[in-house]
Write an enzyme that holds these catalytic residues in place. Structure first.
Site, mmCIF file in Angstrom:
data_model
loop_
_atom_site.group_PDB
_atom_site.id
_atom_site.type_symbol
_atom_site.label_atom_id
_atom_site.label_comp_id
_atom_site.label_asym_id
_atom_site.label_seq_id
_atom_site.Cartn_x
_atom_site.Cartn_y
_atom_site.Cartn_z
ATOM 1 N N ASP A 130 9.019 40.993 -65.102
ATOM 2 C CA ASP A 130 9.761 40.031 -64.457
ATOM 3 C C ASP A 130 9.608 38.886 -65.322
ATOM 4 O O ASP A 130 9.134 39.157 -66.633
ATOM 5 C CB ASP A 130 8.997 39.502 -62.897
ATOM 6 C CG ASP A 130 7.617 39.245 -63.363
ATOM 7 O OD1 ASP A 130 7.393 39.062 -64.314
ATOM 8 O OD2 ASP A 130 6.992 39.148 -62.248
ATOM 9 N N GLY B 216 8.178 35.896 -64.859
ATOM 10 C CA GLY B 216 7.047 35.090 -64.789
ATOM 11 C C GLY B 216 7.442 33.703 -63.921
ATOM 12 O O GLY B 216 6.412 33.170 -63.498
ATOM 13 N N ASP C 107 11.157 46.391 -55.923
ATOM 14 C CA ASP C 107 9.557 46.298 -56.183
ATOM 15 C C ASP C 107 9.008 45.346 -54.879
ATOM 16 O O ASP C 107 9.945 44.534 -54.376
ATOM 17 C CB ASP C 107 9.548 45.414 -57.448
ATOM 18 C CG ASP C 107 9.727 43.904 -57.119
ATOM 19 O OD1 ASP C 107 10.606 43.413 -57.154
ATOM 20 O OD2 ASP C 107 8.550 43.182 -57.206
ATOM 21 N N CYS D 203 2.251 63.312 -43.550
ATOM 22 C CA CYS D 203 2.256 63.169 -44.901
ATOM 23 C C CYS D 203 1.329 64.041 -45.845
ATOM 24 O O CYS D 203 0.329 64.863 -45.348
ATOM 25 C CB CYS D 203 1.432 61.680 -45.146
ATOM 26 S SG CYS D 203 1.289 60.997 -46.674
ATOM 27 N N CYS E 54 -0.024 63.412 -48.996
ATOM 28 C CA CYS E 54 -0.381 62.708 -49.829
ATOM 29 C C CYS E 54 -1.804 63.294 -50.281
ATOM 30 O O CYS E 54 -2.391 63.796 -49.071
ATOM 31 C CB CYS E 54 -0.344 61.269 -49.771
ATOM 32 S SG CYS E 54 -1.528 60.567 -48.592
ATOM 33 N N CYS F 115 -4.165 61.881 -46.998
ATOM 34 C CA CYS F 115 -3.860 62.497 -45.829
ATOM 35 C C CYS F 115 -4.292 63.927 -45.987
ATOM 36 O O CYS F 115 -4.845 64.488 -44.869
ATOM 37 C CB CYS F 115 -2.394 62.314 -45.605
ATOM 38 S SG CYS F 115 -2.078 60.621 -44.871
ATOM 39 N N HIS G 137 -1.990 56.249 -50.558
ATOM 40 C CA HIS G 137 -1.211 56.603 -49.445
ATOM 41 C C HIS G 137 0.222 55.778 -49.249
ATOM 42 O O HIS G 137 1.120 56.316 -49.298
ATOM 43 C CB HIS G 137 -2.047 56.853 -48.172
ATOM 44 C CG HIS G 137 -1.094 56.831 -46.858
ATOM 45 N ND1 HIS G 137 -0.554 58.080 -46.578
ATOM 46 C CD2 HIS G 137 -0.376 55.895 -46.019
ATOM 47 C CE1 HIS G 137 0.398 57.799 -45.569
ATOM 48 N NE2 HIS G 137 0.579 56.526 -45.199
#
Lengths: 402, 402
Positions: free
Chosen positions: B91, B93, B294, B332, B334, B337, B363
């Site tokens: 970005d 800043g 983002d 899920c 992940c 999980c 997660h």
């Protein structure tokens, strides 16, 4: 599967072996990463498995206070609760009572103290400590012992050592009483509803294959250590630990006491030196017949920015590393050394990033576990003495700061 | 490899595409995890790659202050410094100057402020922001824009939007001036010694394939947004972002402004909605033509104990989870999980364990990245509308707390 130990190789007093537990085997000499509250701070179980950690240590004091051994027992025990399917050793909680808790009073019955979390009052007796660990379901439970500050004179050490022996006898009796329960299936609904832990019969035994280790005390007196060893071995445990060292005494005193104690411990049982130590301490203690270690040094120091390397420790905070593109230890194969420069690690540490703790801990634990791997290989090939010499030479180069 | 973008599928106003950068391709719509100081708090690059993160966001404000873009340029740029070989967007800043810094004064030249770290005085001009990002060597650099607080009336928004346009012109000019340097090999010894960044020619351009995105401002006024979009597109950037949303305005206003702005942005360039948002916001913004996102929500909220699930968010601190043996989200896949119960995660959070942050962040990021994967699949199969409906229905079940 019950507890067993087999020495497969010896080289001088150093031994290599295999310790079998209810949750699998441990290659010894072994280092146990410390997972105080059911987690090794900063690294996941996955990482520990990848690094080759065979066994974790959990702290009974912390887990008893939070989330509580009752809750853990209802989850099926510590292995199920934290999702670690391999061996776990739990300490007795005694060391934390003596170092963390407030308003501690020791009597023959046990230790009264106030929780460091909320000030609540608790009494830990030898029997209660057995019950808590039965509920946690660790593969190895430790007896409650009295931990004295260093230095303490013989006039304090002897009665304390003798009390520890009496507590050991009570601990073993309680353990054997619970053993008849160890065949029972935990978690039947009846048991869940009827549980009144520590009031007698209401303990949920979550690991029927749990072993119990006795602890030798006796301060820095070889005579008291010998007496304690004889008394503890006389009671009869699955194995034996040396407690009350690494508490501030000079290193050579610790080595001397270890060397003076191991001859009185059975050859066919693992010997566990509690709370030790530096990489050099591990090598020197193996040379004196020790098989098991635990220590917060690699994990705690990692969080403070100290990295162990093959040329001695470095402190990653140091300004000299600001533009150092080398990995922490160029000879290391851990994730951190494969992917991070000293410059990046220094930046993360200074910036207060969580990842600094994780990356430093990954490296330090890898260094410790790899040192133990090298020790085991050296013993198997009967070249432990040359390994020992080379190891100390390398570490004493101290090219960096400490 | 230079920057390019190709729309491969459309479904209504939703688009699926591939954005190519100097460090590889990004499947869009994409979510960029926020690695503020060169690290995504709590998770390692390895984990991000395993989760399928194509691109990270780095914060220019933080990296400029510490460790400094000069130091990073001497390491070879941000990719080399942090060991992340895939795409990075930085970005400008500006947002942090407006939200974190002290004693901020905005003038036509740029923004004067004091560092939140040590109070040191700094001036960020549009040109300097280009130079810093040239030294960081991100694949996508953002222009400096003025960020107003919400709500601000048109009498504040119009001049601010117009200044942002003038800054955008200066940013592009500086970027094009540096472009002639982009063919040069960075790190020649001459350059290292001769570097006087931001004083003119001393900038080390560490990524010759860097692209620059313009930012559309204009508050909550569709007319000002249209004007800003025309002006920004008129200057000509590799792609365009919508800034100044997700700053406190009602959700329906944000959706309205996004819908009113995207038609004025080129079809053949990615559109980036900065700083957004909840899982619902992502789906609704894709429906209005957005390609890039983002947000700190999944990572920051993870550290505060909030877990996103397919049935709405849950707060792991809640007492109801104390003995809940289910994973955070039973649907899920992940690591968290697969290996942790809500009871264990609650314990780790209450115990203040670092691993709580890591496991929760793993997660939440997986949930976000997986949501984007589902969005891309839905667009490819032209069933985005049915996905959108089902997604909102599932989340609004809110079986848990929020």
């Amino acid at each position: 599967m019950s507890f067993s130990f087999r020495v497969t190789h010896t080289d001088g007093r150093a031994r290599r072996g295999v310790m079998a537990t209810a949750h699998g085997e441990v290659q010894t000499p072994a280092f146990m990463p410390v997972g105080t509250q059911g987690a090794v701070k900063g690294v996941l179980h996955r990482d520990l498995e990848e690094m080759g950690a065979d066994i974790l240590l959990g702290n009974t004091y912390h887990l008893y206070l939070r989330p509580g051994d009752d809750l853990i027992a209802r989850r099926g025990g510590l292995h199920a609760f934290i999702g670690w399917p391999r061996p776990i050793l739990t300490d007795s909680g005694g060391y934390q009572v003596f170092s963390l808790a407030a308003r501690r009073t020791v009597a023959e019955d046990g230790v009264k103290f106030q929780s460091h979390l909320d000030g609540s009052a608790h009494l830990l007796t030898p029997e209660k400590v057995v019950d808590i660990q039965a509920q946690l379901g660790s593969d190895i439970a430790m007896v409650l012992d009295e931990c004295l500050a260093h230095p303490s004179g013989d006039e304090l050490v002897r009665p304390s050592m003798e009390r520890t022996l009496r507590w050991a006898r009570r601990s073993r009796d309680r353990f054997l009483t619970l053993s008849e329960k160890r065949g029972r299936t935990p978690f039947s609904e009846t048991e869940k509803r009827g549980t009144t832990p520590f009031s007698g019969g209401g303990v949920i035994v979550t690991n029927s294959g749990q072993a119990q280790f006795g602890i030798v005390q006796g301060g820095t007196s070889p005579e008291l250590r010998e007496e304690s060893a004889h008394g503890t071995v006389g009671i009869g445990f699955e194995a034996y630990a040396i407690g009350g060292l690494s508490v501030g005494e000079p290193t050579d005193v610790m080595y001397k006491i270890v060397a003076a104690t191991t001859p009185f411990l059975p050859e066919d049982r693992p010997r566990y030196l509690m709370g030790t130590g530096t990489p050099q301490d591990l090598v020197e203690s193996v040379a004196r017949g020790i098989d098991l270690f635990d220590c917060v040094l690699p994990t705690r120091n990692a969080r403070n920015g100290q990295l162990f390397t093959s040329e001695g420790p470095i402190n990653i905070k140091n300004a000299r590393f600001a533009e150092d593109d080398r990995p922490p230890d160029p000879t290391c194969s851990c994730y951190t050394c494969r992917t991070c420069s000293r410059a990046y690690l220094r930046h993360l540490f200074r910036a207060g990033e969580i990842n600094a703790s994780t990356l430093n801990t990954l490296h330090n634990l890898h260094f410790y576990l790899d040192t133990l791997r090298q020790i085991r290989d050296a013993i198997a090939f009967r070249r432990f003495e040359s390994f020992r010499t080379a190891f100390h030479q390398s570490l004493s180069r101290q090219l960096h700061d400490s």
